[in-house]
Design a protein around this motif. Sequence first.
Motif, PDB file in Angstrom:
ATOM      1  N   LEU A  43      71.759 -35.369  -8.666  1.00  0.00           N
ATOM      2  CA  LEU A  43      72.882 -34.700  -9.288  1.00  0.00           C
ATOM      3  C   LEU A  43      74.264 -35.510  -8.901  1.00  0.00           C
ATOM      4  O   LEU A  43      75.366 -35.358  -9.638  1.00  0.00           O
ATOM      5  CB  LEU A  43      73.355 -33.193  -8.826  1.00  0.00           C
ATOM      6  N   SER A  44      74.509 -35.899  -7.751  1.00  0.00           N
ATOM      7  CA  SER A  44      75.571 -36.800  -7.327  1.00  0.00           C
ATOM      8  C   SER A  44      75.209 -37.589  -6.102  1.00  0.00           C
ATOM      9  O   SER A  44      74.150 -37.593  -5.230  1.00  0.00           O
ATOM     10  CB  SER A  44      76.712 -35.813  -6.764  1.00  0.00           C
ATOM     11  N   ARG A  45      76.158 -38.828  -6.122  1.00  0.00           N
ATOM     12  CA  ARG A  45      75.562 -39.885  -4.853  1.00  0.00           C
ATOM     13  C   ARG A  45      77.141 -39.735  -4.242  1.00  0.00           C
ATOM     14  O   ARG A  45      76.916 -40.751  -3.254  1.00  0.00           O
ATOM     15  CB  ARG A  45      75.477 -41.236  -5.735  1.00  0.00           C
ATOM     16  N   ASN A  46      77.844 -38.642  -4.347  1.00  0.00           N
ATOM     17  CA  ASN A  46      79.130 -38.590  -3.654  1.00  0.00           C
ATOM     18  C   ASN A  46      79.416 -37.288  -3.313  1.00  0.00           C
ATOM     19  O   ASN A  46      80.366 -36.738  -3.394  1.00  0.00           O
ATOM     20  CB  ASN A  46      80.099 -39.300  -4.630  1.00  0.00           C
ATOM     21  N   ALA A  47      78.488 -36.683  -2.922  1.00  0.00           N
ATOM     22  CA  ALA A  47      78.638 -34.960  -2.594  1.00  0.00           C
ATOM     23  C   ALA A  47      79.027 -34.620  -1.302  1.00  0.00           C
ATOM     24  O   ALA A  47      78.710 -35.590  -0.038  1.00  0.00           O
ATOM     25  CB  ALA A  47      77.298 -34.213  -2.652  1.00  0.00           C
ATOM     26  N   ALA A  48      79.997 -33.966  -0.799  1.00  0.00           N
ATOM     27  CA  ALA A  48      80.461 -33.780   0.401  1.00  0.00           C
ATOM     28  C   ALA A  48      79.970 -32.639   0.940  1.00  0.00           C
ATOM     29  O   ALA A  48      79.682 -31.502   0.405  1.00  0.00           O
ATOM     30  CB  ALA A  48      81.973 -33.209   0.226  1.00  0.00           C
ATOM     31  N   SER A  98      70.519 -35.433   6.905  1.00  0.00           N
ATOM     32  CA  SER A  98      70.263 -34.266   5.742  1.00  0.00           C
ATOM     33  C   SER A  98      70.516 -33.061   5.822  1.00  0.00           C
ATOM     34  O   SER A  98      70.314 -32.480   7.083  1.00  0.00           O
ATOM     35  CB  SER A  98      69.188 -34.851   4.918  1.00  0.00           C
ATOM     36  N   TYR A  99      70.998 -32.317   4.829  1.00  0.00           N
ATOM     37  CA  TYR A  99      70.939 -30.885   4.969  1.00  0.00           C
ATOM     38  C   TYR A  99      70.251 -30.371   3.638  1.00  0.00           C
ATOM     39  O   TYR A  99      70.148 -31.012   2.552  1.00  0.00           O
ATOM     40  CB  TYR A  99      72.505 -30.705   4.734  1.00  0.00           C
ATOM     41  N   VAL A 100      69.638 -29.161   3.809  1.00  0.00           N
ATOM     42  CA  VAL A 100      68.671 -28.608   2.993  1.00  0.00           C
ATOM     43  C   VAL A 100      69.052 -27.319   2.542  1.00  0.00           C
ATOM     44  O   VAL A 100      69.326 -26.583   3.779  1.00  0.00           O
ATOM     45  CB  VAL A 100      67.161 -28.682   3.134  1.00  0.00           C
ATOM     46  N   LEU A 101      68.925 -26.985   1.421  1.00  0.00           N
ATOM     47  CA  LEU A 101      69.272 -25.459   0.914  1.00  0.00           C
ATOM     48  C   LEU A 101      68.032 -25.281  -0.071  1.00  0.00           C
ATOM     49  O   LEU A 101      67.763 -26.116  -1.171  1.00  0.00           O
ATOM     50  CB  LEU A 101      70.481 -25.070   0.326  1.00  0.00           C
ATOM     51  N   ARG A 102      67.230 -24.025   0.432  1.00  0.00           N
ATOM     52  CA  ARG A 102      66.018 -24.030  -0.488  1.00  0.00           C
ATOM     53  C   ARG A 102      65.317 -22.634  -0.538  1.00  0.00           C
ATOM     54  O   ARG A 102      65.568 -21.926   0.403  1.00  0.00           O
ATOM     55  CB  ARG A 102      64.948 -25.097   0.167  1.00  0.00           C
ATOM     56  N   ASN A 103      64.919 -22.220  -1.691  1.00  0.00           N
ATOM     57  CA  ASN A 103      64.119 -20.974  -1.762  1.00  0.00           C
ATOM     58  C   ASN A 103      62.688 -21.444  -1.987  1.00  0.00           C
ATOM     59  O   ASN A 103      62.307 -22.535  -2.012  1.00  0.00           O
ATOM     60  CB  ASN A 103      64.928 -20.063  -2.514  1.00  0.00           C
ATOM     61  N   GLN A 104      61.946 -20.287  -2.665  1.00  0.00           N
ATOM     62  CA  GLN A 104      60.544 -20.788  -2.812  1.00  0.00           C
ATOM     63  C   GLN A 104      60.170 -21.614  -4.098  1.00  0.00           C
ATOM     64  O   GLN A 104      59.444 -22.401  -4.139  1.00  0.00           O
ATOM     65  CB  GLN A 104      59.659 -19.407  -3.139  1.00  0.00           C
ATOM     66  N   LYS A 105      61.200 -21.664  -5.102  1.00  0.00           N
ATOM     67  CA  LYS A 105      60.820 -22.364  -6.201  1.00  0.00           C
ATOM     68  C   LYS A 105      61.823 -23.594  -6.277  1.00  0.00           C
ATOM     69  O   LYS A 105      61.544 -24.527  -7.205  1.00  0.00           O
ATOM     70  CB  LYS A 105      61.112 -21.502  -7.561  1.00  0.00           C
ATOM     71  N   GLU A 106      62.945 -23.616  -5.717  1.00  0.00           N
ATOM     72  CA  GLU A 106      64.046 -24.581  -6.046  1.00  0.00           C
ATOM     73  C   GLU A 106      64.629 -25.132  -4.698  1.00  0.00           C
ATOM     74  O   GLU A 106      64.744 -24.381  -3.915  1.00  0.00           O
ATOM     75  CB  GLU A 106      64.949 -24.588  -7.107  1.00  0.00           C
ATOM     76  N   GLY A 107      65.390 -26.294  -4.796  1.00  0.00           N
ATOM     77  CA  GLY A 107      65.873 -26.753  -3.540  1.00  0.00           C
ATOM     78  C   GLY A 107      66.986 -27.684  -3.729  1.00  0.00           C
ATOM     79  O   GLY A 107      66.862 -28.401  -4.755  1.00  0.00           O
ATOM     80  N   TYR A 108      68.059 -27.832  -2.837  1.00  0.00           N
ATOM     81  CA  TYR A 108      69.057 -28.956  -2.998  1.00  0.00           C
ATOM     82  C   TYR A 108      68.858 -29.611  -1.694  1.00  0.00           C
ATOM     83  O   TYR A 108      68.847 -29.097  -0.481  1.00  0.00           O
ATOM     84  CB  TYR A 108      70.381 -28.389  -3.157  1.00  0.00           C
ATOM     85  N   PHE A 110      71.077 -32.618   0.438  1.00  0.00           N
ATOM     86  CA  PHE A 110      71.855 -33.609   0.785  1.00  0.00           C
ATOM     87  C   PHE A 110      71.342 -34.651   1.665  1.00  0.00           C
ATOM     88  O   PHE A 110      71.208 -34.410   2.790  1.00  0.00           O
ATOM     89  CB  PHE A 110      73.178 -32.882   1.341  1.00  0.00           C
ATOM     90  N   GLY A 111      71.225 -35.706   1.017  1.00  0.00           N
ATOM     91  CA  GLY A 111      70.448 -36.807   2.053  1.00  0.00           C
ATOM     92  C   GLY A 111      71.388 -38.203   2.094  1.00  0.00           C
ATOM     93  O   GLY A 111      72.532 -38.386   1.378  1.00  0.00           O
ATOM     94  N   GLU A 112      70.887 -39.088   2.837  1.00  0.00           N
ATOM     95  CA  GLU A 112      71.524 -40.388   3.137  1.00  0.00           C
ATOM     96  C   GLU A 112      73.055 -40.099   3.322  1.00  0.00           C
ATOM     97  O   GLU A 112      73.944 -40.854   2.920  1.00  0.00           O
ATOM     98  CB  GLU A 112      71.437 -41.168   2.075  1.00  0.00           C
ATOM     99  N   CYS A 113      73.047 -38.992   4.181  1.00  0.00           N
ATOM    100  CA  CYS A 113      74.660 -38.725   4.627  1.00  0.00           C
ATOM    101  C   CYS A 113      75.454 -39.578   5.448  1.00  0.00           C
ATOM    102  O   CYS A 113      74.739 -39.965   6.518  1.00  0.00           O
ATOM    103  CB  CYS A 113      74.683 -37.188   5.081  1.00  0.00           C
ATOM    104  N   VAL A 114      76.409 -39.847   5.376  1.00  0.00           N
ATOM    105  CA  VAL A 114      77.274 -40.943   6.029  1.00  0.00           C
ATOM    106  C   VAL A 114      78.616 -40.269   6.415  1.00  0.00           C
ATOM    107  O   VAL A 114      79.158 -39.643   5.484  1.00  0.00           O
ATOM    108  CB  VAL A 114      77.493 -42.389   5.342  1.00  0.00           C
ATOM    109  N   PRO A 115      79.380 -40.423   7.578  1.00  0.00           N
ATOM    110  CA  PRO A 115      80.429 -39.900   7.747  1.00  0.00           C
ATOM    111  C   PRO A 115      81.606 -40.482   6.886  1.00  0.00           C
ATOM    112  O   PRO A 115      81.402 -41.648   6.322  1.00  0.00           O
ATOM    113  CB  PRO A 115      80.703 -40.407   9.196  1.00  0.00           C
TER     114      PRO A 115
END
Length: 117
Positions: A43-48, A98-108, A110-115
């Motif tokens: 979805l994005s390579r620049n998510a905060a 990385s940070y994860v938000l997930r339920n049983q069928k889908e997830g988001y 946020f990986g490769e995080c840098v300051p």
Amino acid sequence: MMKGLLILFLLACSLPASAAQMFKCSLTHNLENGDAEPKVEILSRNAAVLDTGTTFTFSTDGKNKITSPELQPVKSEDGETVLAAKQNNLLFVKLKNSYVLRNQKEGYVFGECVPDK
């Protein structure tokens, strides 16, 4: 006496607080399709992501912000300790970069995080 209080006050002000930190991450969305392979979309390579240490705040659509509940240490299946919390049917997980938000069928993810500087 006043001099000692002043020194204590100055020392307290100079101690680092556990300040929140902004990260820039790649954001992917994955959707389980029953028996088929999961659908994964970047979805994005620049998510905060704002990390306060015990919670994290993010947006999956660039508009609405979501804040995790207070995270608690949990042992993962591979024996590593991660921070996680559940709220309703959502699982929030904070890993090393990385940070994860997930339920049983889908997830988001946020990986490769840098300051964010």
